[in-house]
Design a protein around this motif. Structure first.
Motif, PDB file in Angstrom:
ATOM      1  N   ASN A  14     -44.331 -34.850   7.478  1.00  0.00           N
ATOM      2  CA  ASN A  14     -45.570 -34.974   6.704  1.00  0.00           C
ATOM      3  C   ASN A  14     -45.626 -36.287   5.929  1.00  0.00           C
ATOM      4  OD1 ASN A  14     -46.723 -32.618   7.576  1.00  0.00           O
ATOM      5  ND2 ASN A  14     -45.867 -31.369   5.922  1.00  0.00           N
ATOM      6  N   SER A  15     -44.460 -36.795   5.563  1.00  0.00           N
ATOM      7  CA  SER A  15     -44.453 -38.024   4.764  1.00  0.00           C
ATOM      8  C   SER A  15     -44.675 -39.291   5.595  1.00  0.00           C
ATOM      9  CB  SER A  15     -43.149 -38.132   3.961  1.00  0.00           C
ATOM     10  OG  SER A  15     -42.072 -38.486   4.793  1.00  0.00           O
ATOM     11  N   LYS A  17     -46.367 -39.091   8.960  1.00  0.00           N
ATOM     12  CA  LYS A  17     -47.260 -38.857  10.112  1.00  0.00           C
ATOM     13  C   LYS A  17     -48.558 -39.665  10.066  1.00  0.00           C
ATOM     14  CE  LYS A  17     -49.482 -34.751   8.258  1.00  0.00           C
ATOM     15  NZ  LYS A  17     -49.561 -33.293   8.268  1.00  0.00           N
ATOM     16  N   HIS A  18     -48.870 -40.221   8.903  1.00  0.00           N
ATOM     17  CA  HIS A  18     -50.081 -41.052   8.842  1.00  0.00           C
ATOM     18  C   HIS A  18     -49.820 -42.488   9.288  1.00  0.00           C
ATOM     19  CE1 HIS A  18     -52.151 -37.703   7.151  1.00  0.00           C
ATOM     20  NE2 HIS A  18     -51.247 -37.596   6.196  1.00  0.00           N
ATOM     21  N   ASP A  19     -48.562 -42.811   9.543  1.00  0.00           N
ATOM     22  CA  ASP A  19     -48.199 -44.178   9.975  1.00  0.00           C
ATOM     23  C   ASP A  19     -48.306 -44.321  11.491  1.00  0.00           C
ATOM     24  OD1 ASP A  19     -47.391 -44.133   7.353  1.00  0.00           O
ATOM     25  OD2 ASP A  19     -45.269 -44.473   7.756  1.00  0.00           O
ATOM     26  N   GLU A  20     -49.366 -43.807  12.078  1.00  0.00           N
ATOM     27  CA  GLU A  20     -49.421 -43.737  13.542  1.00  0.00           C
ATOM     28  C   GLU A  20     -49.145 -45.071  14.228  1.00  0.00           C
ATOM     29  OE1 GLU A  20     -53.290 -42.035  14.265  1.00  0.00           O
ATOM     30  OE2 GLU A  20     -52.578 -40.033  13.758  1.00  0.00           O
ATOM     31  N   SER A  60     -52.106 -42.272  18.071  1.00  0.00           N
ATOM     32  CA  SER A  60     -52.593 -41.000  17.570  1.00  0.00           C
ATOM     33  C   SER A  60     -52.214 -39.838  18.494  1.00  0.00           C
ATOM     34  CB  SER A  60     -54.104 -41.110  17.394  1.00  0.00           C
ATOM     35  OG  SER A  60     -54.679 -39.862  17.268  1.00  0.00           O
ATOM     36  N   SER A  64     -49.939 -36.821  17.230  1.00  0.00           N
ATOM     37  CA  SER A  64     -50.533 -35.475  17.319  1.00  0.00           C
ATOM     38  C   SER A  64     -49.641 -34.520  18.080  1.00  0.00           C
ATOM     39  CB  SER A  64     -51.889 -35.527  18.012  1.00  0.00           C
ATOM     40  OG  SER A  64     -52.756 -36.338  17.296  1.00  0.00           O
ATOM     41  N   SER A  67     -46.965 -33.470  15.763  1.00  0.00           N
ATOM     42  CA  SER A  67     -47.513 -32.566  14.750  1.00  0.00           C
ATOM     43  C   SER A  67     -47.692 -31.161  15.322  1.00  0.00           C
ATOM     44  CB  SER A  67     -48.851 -33.092  14.227  1.00  0.00           C
ATOM     45  OG  SER A  67     -48.635 -34.243  13.440  1.00  0.00           O
TER      46      SER A  67
END
Ligand code: HEM
Length: 143
Positions: A14-15, A17-20, A60, A64, A67
Motif C-alpha cells: 500500500n505504501s 503501489k501509487h509509484d506505478e 498500471s 493492478s 494489487s
C-alpha cells in the motif's frame, strides 16, 4: 501465508503501489532484457519512453495485477481465484516467450524497489519472499 506476513505484504505494498511508473522504470533500468521483450519499448531509451501513455498503461497493468493478488491474500476461500489469475498470467507470458529467469529478474527488481522505498526489515523481506514463492509456483507451472 501466516496472518503477520499477509499484513506485512499488504502494508508495504500500500505504501508504494501509487509509484506505478517509477516501479516499471526501476525494473527496466535494472534489467534491459525485460524492456526488450516489449514491442512498444524495445530498442528505445528509457528516458524517451517513461513519460509516454503506453508506459503508464503498462505500469498500471502490472501494479493492478499485484494489487489483485495481494488483495486475495489472507481472505478465506480465494485459493481457486488466485490460482486462476496466476495461471492466466503464466500462460499469457509463456505465449510471449518470457522466461523463468526473467520473472526472477522482475522479482529482484521489485524487491530492490521495496527495500529502498518501503518500510523494510528481515521479517518483511521474508513475508515478500513467501508471497513471491507462492505466486511463482503457480505462474511457473504455466510458463
Ligand atoms: C503484459 C503483468 C512479468 C512482459 C502483461 C500484462 C500484465 C502483466 C497484467 C497485461 C495482461 C496480459 O497480457 O497478461 C506482469 C507481472 C509480472 C510480469 C505481474 C511479474 C510478476 C513480465 C516479464 C516480462 C513481461 C518478466 C518480460 C521479460 C510482458 C509483455 C506484455 C506483458 C511483453 C505485453 C505488453 C503489450 O504488448 O501490451 N504483464 N508481467 N512481463 N508483459 Fe508482463
Amino acid at each position: 501465508l501466516p496472518a503477520n506476513e499477509v499484513a506485512a505484504v499488504k502494508s508495504t505494498w500500500n505504501s508504494i503501489k501509487h509509484d506505478e511508473v517509477a516501479i516499471l522504470e526501476a525494473v527496466f533500468k535494472a534489467y534491459p532484457d525485460i524492456q526488450a521483450r516489449f514491442p512498444k519499448f524495445a530498442g528505445k531509451s528509457l528516458d524517451s519512453i517513461k513519460g509516454s501513455a503506453d508506459f503508464a498503461i503498462h505500469a498500471s497493468r502490472i501494479v493492478s495485477f499485484f494489487s489483485e493478488y495481494i488483495a486475495f491474500l489472507g481472505v478465506e476461500n480465494t485459493q481457486p481465484a488466485i490460482k486462476t489469475i496466476l495461471n492466466e498470467l503464466g500462460q499469457s507470458h509463456r505465449n510471449r516467450g518470457v522466461t523463468k529467469a526473467q520473472f526472477e529478474e522482475f522479482h529482484q527488481a521489485l524487491n530492490a524497489y521495496l527495500k529502498s522505498h518501503a518500510n523494510w526489515n528481515p521479517d518483511i523481506a521474508h513475508a515478500w519472499d513467501d508471497a513471491f514463492d507462492k505466486a511463482y509456483f503457480v505462474i511457473f507451472s504455466a510458463l
